[in-house]
Design an enzyme around this catalytic site. Structure first.
Site, PDB file in Angstrom:
ATOM      1  N   LYS A   1      10.205   6.782  -0.400  1.00 35.55           N
ATOM      2  CA  LYS A   1       9.927   6.880  -1.842  1.00 35.55           C
ATOM      3  C   LYS A   1      10.929   7.836  -2.483  1.00 35.55           C
ATOM      4  CE  LYS A   1       5.965   4.732  -1.083  1.00 35.55           C
ATOM      5  NZ  LYS A   1       5.896   3.311  -1.232  1.00 35.55           N
TER       6      LYS A   1
ATOM      7  N   SER B   1       7.913  -1.568  -2.207  1.00 40.14           N
ATOM      8  CA  SER B   1       7.801  -0.392  -3.079  1.00 40.14           C
ATOM      9  C   SER B   1       9.121   0.152  -3.606  1.00 40.14           C
ATOM     10  CB  SER B   1       7.043   0.726  -2.380  1.00 40.14           C
ATOM     11  OG  SER B   1       7.807   1.262  -1.337  1.00 40.14           O
TER      12      SER B   1
END
Length: 186
Positions: free
Chosen positions: A96, A55
């Site tokens: 993130k 990610s």
């Protein structure tokens, strides 16, 4: 002839023994202090984190080790663009990038990310990175909207929803291993 050592020799041995015990206790105290400091630093200030998954591939890779600053968000709120580590699901932490703050709206149209209706420049992304369209969402109070830098392969706020600020462990500040990936993240 006497079998006793001279008085000065007997006291010299006693002093050496006492000095050796003092050195041992000094070392024990130093090691104990180092362990206590290490536990305090890891528990409250900095913690290593192992990146896993694709990610954040634009910025970090699986196996990269990062230092997470656990103290910063006790002093202030997260800011857009910061990379954060947070509790996502039971026994699993995610890493993130903060995109939008409480009260802001976020959406993606025609491969452009927009906050409060304005296109956001994202210099940390490769120019070929695509962001699939998603509908307008408002970030609730006490939450942030996060996205992975690899927008085509990331389980982020588009899937799990906005992240409660109280679930953020800290800001990822530094990739320190492997050395070829060494860099500051802010």
């Amino acid at each position: 002839m006497s079998s006793f050592a001279p008085r000065s020799e007997r006291f010299g041995k006693k002093r050496k023994s006492s000095s050796r015990k003092k050195q041992i206790w000094d070392w024990i105290r130093a090691v104990a202090l180092a362990v206590v400091l290490a536990v305090i630093i890891r528990s409250f200030i900095f913690e290593p984190f192992n990146v896993s998954g694709p990610s954040m591939r634009e910025t970090m890779h699986t196996g990269d080790l990062v230092i997470v600053n656990k103290l910063i968000y006790k002093l202030r709120d997260p800011k857009p663009g910061e990379v954060v580590v947070f509790h996502a699901i039971e026994h699993k932490d995610y890493i993130k990038r903060v995109i939008a703050l409480p009260g802001e709206t976020v959406e993606a149209k025609n491969n452009k990310l927009m906050i409060n209706g304005k296109i956001v420049e994202e210099p940390y992304l490769d120019e070929n990175t695509r962001t699939l369209d998603f509908n307008l969402r408002k970030v609730p109070p006490g939450h942030v909207f996060v996205l992975g830098d690899n927008r085509m392969d990331s389980t982020d706020s588009r899937v799990i929803g906005p992240v409660p600020i109280k679930e953020i462990i800290g800001r990822a500040d530094l990739v320190y291993w492997p050395l070829r990936d060494f860099k500051l993240l802010w």
